[in-house]
Write a protein that holds these residues in place. Structure first.
Motif, PDB file in Angstrom:
ATOM      1  N   ILE A   8       0.836  -1.202   0.000  1.00  0.00           N
ATOM      2  CA  ILE A   8       0.000   0.000   0.000  1.00  0.00           C
ATOM      3  C   ILE A   8       0.867   1.247   0.000  1.00  0.00           C
ATOM      4  N   ASP A   9       0.238   2.395  -0.197  1.00  0.00           N
ATOM      5  CA  ASP A   9       0.870   3.697   0.010  1.00  0.00           C
ATOM      6  C   ASP A   9      -0.192   4.649   0.539  1.00  0.00           C
ATOM      7  N   GLY A  10       0.235   5.678   1.250  1.00  0.00           N
ATOM      8  CA  GLY A  10      -0.694   6.684   1.756  1.00  0.00           C
ATOM      9  C   GLY A  10       0.043   7.975   2.042  1.00  0.00           C
ATOM     10  N   ASN A  11      -0.551   9.094   1.651  1.00  0.00           N
ATOM     11  CA  ASN A  11       0.027  10.410   1.924  1.00  0.00           C
ATOM     12  C   ASN A  11      -1.058  11.463   1.712  1.00  0.00           C
ATOM     13  N   ARG A  12      -0.697  12.726   1.732  1.00  0.00           N
ATOM     14  CA  ARG A  12      -1.701  13.786   1.584  1.00  0.00           C
ATOM     15  C   ARG A  12      -2.417  13.704   0.234  1.00  0.00           C
ATOM     16  N   ARG A  13      -1.684  13.302  -0.795  1.00  0.00           N
ATOM     17  CA  ARG A  13      -2.285  13.236  -2.130  1.00  0.00           C
ATOM     18  C   ARG A  13      -3.197  12.024  -2.260  1.00  0.00           C
ATOM     19  N   LEU A  14      -2.742  10.882  -1.767  1.00  0.00           N
ATOM     20  CA  LEU A  14      -3.505   9.639  -1.913  1.00  0.00           C
ATOM     21  C   LEU A  14      -4.569   9.466  -0.840  1.00  0.00           C
ATOM     22  N   ASN A  43       7.370   6.618   4.755  1.00  0.00           N
ATOM     23  CA  ASN A  43       6.369   7.571   5.240  1.00  0.00           C
ATOM     24  C   ASN A  43       6.341   7.456   6.766  1.00  0.00           C
ATOM     25  N   GLN A  44       6.710   8.539   7.450  1.00  0.00           N
ATOM     26  CA  GLN A  44       6.838   8.494   8.907  1.00  0.00           C
ATOM     27  C   GLN A  44       5.505   8.227   9.608  1.00  0.00           C
ATOM     28  N   LEU A  45       4.428   8.837   9.094  1.00  0.00           N
ATOM     29  CA  LEU A  45       3.136   8.641   9.737  1.00  0.00           C
ATOM     30  C   LEU A  45       2.669   7.195   9.596  1.00  0.00           C
ATOM     31  N   MET A  46       2.867   6.637   8.402  1.00  0.00           N
ATOM     32  CA  MET A  46       2.463   5.246   8.196  1.00  0.00           C
ATOM     33  C   MET A  46       3.311   4.294   9.032  1.00  0.00           C
ATOM     34  N   LYS A  47       4.578   4.631   9.224  1.00  0.00           N
ATOM     35  CA  LYS A  47       5.429   3.823  10.102  1.00  0.00           C
ATOM     36  C   LYS A  47       4.837   3.780  11.504  1.00  0.00           C
ATOM     37  N   LYS A  48       4.390   4.925  11.965  1.00  0.00           N
ATOM     38  CA  LYS A  48       3.833   5.025  13.318  1.00  0.00           C
ATOM     39  C   LYS A  48       2.524   4.234  13.432  1.00  0.00           C
ATOM     40  N   ILE A  49       1.632   4.450  12.449  1.00  0.00           N
ATOM     41  CA  ILE A  49       0.315   3.796  12.487  1.00  0.00           C
ATOM     42  C   ILE A  49       0.440   2.283  12.374  1.00  0.00           C
ATOM     43  N   ILE A  50       1.208   1.827  11.393  1.00  0.00           N
ATOM     44  CA  ILE A  50       1.339   0.393  11.158  1.00  0.00           C
ATOM     45  C   ILE A  50       2.220  -0.271  12.211  1.00  0.00           C
ATOM     46  N   PHE A  54       1.747  -4.003  13.438  1.00  0.00           N
ATOM     47  CA  PHE A  54       2.202  -5.000  12.474  1.00  0.00           C
ATOM     48  C   PHE A  54       3.657  -4.788  12.047  1.00  0.00           C
ATOM     49  N   LEU A  55       4.258  -5.875  11.601  1.00  0.00           N
ATOM     50  CA  LEU A  55       5.578  -5.817  10.996  1.00  0.00           C
ATOM     51  C   LEU A  55       5.463  -5.063   9.675  1.00  0.00           C
ATOM     52  N   PHE A  56       6.468  -4.247   9.344  1.00  0.00           N
ATOM     53  CA  PHE A  56       6.414  -3.535   8.071  1.00  0.00           C
ATOM     54  C   PHE A  56       7.794  -3.447   7.428  1.00  0.00           C
ATOM     55  N   PHE A  57       7.767  -3.226   6.109  1.00  0.00           N
ATOM     56  CA  PHE A  57       8.968  -3.037   5.311  1.00  0.00           C
ATOM     57  C   PHE A  57       8.772  -1.766   4.488  1.00  0.00           C
ATOM     58  N   THR A  58       9.852  -1.051   4.226  1.00  0.00           N
ATOM     59  CA  THR A  58       9.722   0.201   3.475  1.00  0.00           C
ATOM     60  C   THR A  58      10.615   0.202   2.234  1.00  0.00           C
ATOM     61  N   LEU A  59      10.180   1.005   1.271  1.00  0.00           N
ATOM     62  CA  LEU A  59      10.932   1.232   0.042  1.00  0.00           C
ATOM     63  C   LEU A  59      11.275   2.716  -0.046  1.00  0.00           C
ATOM     64  N   VAL A 201     -14.422  16.467  11.343  1.00  0.00           N
ATOM     65  CA  VAL A 201     -13.501  15.346  11.563  1.00  0.00           C
ATOM     66  C   VAL A 201     -12.270  15.579  10.691  1.00  0.00           C
ATOM     67  N   LEU A 202     -11.123  15.773  11.338  1.00  0.00           N
ATOM     68  CA  LEU A 202      -9.881  16.047  10.626  1.00  0.00           C
ATOM     69  C   LEU A 202      -9.028  14.784  10.584  1.00  0.00           C
ATOM     70  N   GLY A 203      -8.616  14.399   9.388  1.00  0.00           N
ATOM     71  CA  GLY A 203      -7.883  13.152   9.204  1.00  0.00           C
ATOM     72  C   GLY A 203      -6.425  13.211   9.620  1.00  0.00           C
ATOM     73  N   SER A 204      -5.748  12.071   9.511  1.00  0.00           N
ATOM     74  CA  SER A 204      -4.364  11.914   9.975  1.00  0.00           C
ATOM     75  C   SER A 204      -3.377  12.822   9.256  1.00  0.00           C
ATOM     76  N   PHE A 205      -3.629  13.102   7.972  1.00  0.00           N
ATOM     77  CA  PHE A 205      -2.713  13.926   7.191  1.00  0.00           C
ATOM     78  C   PHE A 205      -3.137  15.399   7.126  1.00  0.00           C
ATOM     79  N   PHE A 206      -4.172  15.763   7.856  1.00  0.00           N
ATOM     80  CA  PHE A 206      -4.668  17.137   7.826  1.00  0.00           C
ATOM     81  C   PHE A 206      -3.645  18.052   8.483  1.00  0.00           C
ATOM     82  N   LYS A 207      -3.250  19.128   7.776  1.00  0.00           N
ATOM     83  CA  LYS A 207      -2.168  19.988   8.261  1.00  0.00           C
ATOM     84  C   LYS A 207      -2.608  21.383   8.693  1.00  0.00           C
TER      85      LYS A 207
END
Length: 340
Positions: A8-14, A43-50, A54-59, A201-207
């Motif tokens: 998966i991927d996730g950020n402000r755009r996606l 992605n630092q936020l996704m690292k924190k959430i996941i 769960f175990l995770f790997f990054t590219l 309701v403000l989401g995780s990537f809301f700045k």
């Protein structure tokens, strides 16, 4: 013990919709003795959430397709992965599936482009594609799970004791709101003299939460909820909702919340029009094609139209029964257990 890898991927755009539903799937897999891990671009936020669960790997962000394929194969072999679930807006190549299919089962969520049919299973919950499936060869159509009965909402027990509050409007513009719809809508309601209780309701990537707080300062008509994990409960307390098209709009259907929906992209506008054909929401269209200034009035009219709200309530609950994730889990378990 079976093992699943989520790509998966996730950020402000996606946004965060891809991550949210995959975490729900991973949580459900635990009940069946299936372990999950995640692969995503840095992605630092996704690292924190996941990383909390769960175990995770990054590219690296700029990883080439060739390099990603090589790294994915390495993880699948080292971790003895039985199935990879790909939930990304970008398409994988035929070569990707040719090589990965030799190592484990492959599942694609959302994408129904030509190369995705090289996967072992495709999940497309936004609309019923029965007519489309009839045009496919049997070996392809059998792979495709489509329609709202496969919408992944997670586990939620409806609370019949919760009463909807009068004139309460809940607004969610997704995990990032990159086009700053929340700010635009808040300013419009701020100027209006309508009686309302507006929950943002403000989401995780809301700045821009500080900016929103300044706009609504000393106005007790507004309430802010940040990173709310149980938005469904907040929906059950509300009279109507205002959402951009996506998973949140379908969550509102599940709890019978009459909603105003619009799209932030032309692709989502296509899906939004399909949803509108079921007469279960007030769909405004692509955001560039309607007048934002009318949103407070449209909201007021929907609140006052009890007959229309009842219609949306009944159609929404009938359309989304909340059992989509259970259906998908059973299909995936069957697929993983199949011998090649």
């Amino acid at each position: 013990m079976k093992k699943v890898l989520f790509r998966i991927d996730g950020n402000r755009r996606l946004g965060m919709g891809h991550l949210a539903r995959c975490i729900e799937l991973a949580n459900y897999f635990k009940k069946y003795g299936i372990t999950s891990s995640f692969l995503f671009k840095e992605n630092q936020l996704m690292k924190k959430i996941i990383g909390e669960k769960f175990l995770f790997f990054t590219l690296p962000i700029l990883t080439s397709n060739k390099k990603e394929l090589m790294e994915t194969k390495k993880i699948i072999k080292n971790e003895e992965i039985d199935c990879i679930v790909i939930d990304q807006p970008n398409h994988k190549s035929k070569e990707f599936f040719n090589q990965i299919n030799k190592l484990c089962k492959t599942i694609v969520i959302d994408n129904i482009d030509q190369t995705s049919f090289n996967a072992n299973m495709l999940i497309y919950p936004w609309s019923d594609l029965e007519k489309f499936k009839k045009k496919l060869k049997p070996e392809f159509s059998i792979k495709l799970l489509s329609g709202s009965k496969y919408m992944m909402l997670g586990k939620h027990k409806k609370n019949t004791s919760i009463k909807r509050k009068e004139n309460r409007i809940i607004i969610s513009m997704g995990g990032a709101d990159k086009l700053q719809f929340t700010e635009k809508i808040v300013k419009l309601f701020k100027k209006s003299k309508y009686k309302f209780d507006l929950v943002l309701v403000l989401g995780s990537f809301f700045k821009d939460s500080e900016k929103i707080n300044k706009i609504i300062k000393n106005d007790n008509r507004f309430t802010i909820i940040e990173n709310n994990e149980n938005i469904l409960t907040e929906m059950e307390k509300s009279t109507i909702g205002i959402f951009t098209f996506g998973l949140t709009a379908y969550e509102s259907l599940h709890v019978g919340l009459p909603s105003i929906v619009f799209s932030h992209s032309k692709l989502n506008d296509t899906y939004g029009k399909i949803l509108d054909s079921y007469n279960c929401v007030n769909y405004l269209g692509y955001y560039k094609n309607f007048d934002f200034k009318q949103i407070p009035l449209i909201s007021k009219n929907l609140i006052q139209n009890n007959k229309l709200r009842k219609k949306f309530n009944e159609k929404g609950k009938k359309m989304i029964d909340g059992k989509g994730i259970d259906r998908i889990i059973q299909k995936i378990i069957k697929l993983v257990d199949e011998k090649d």
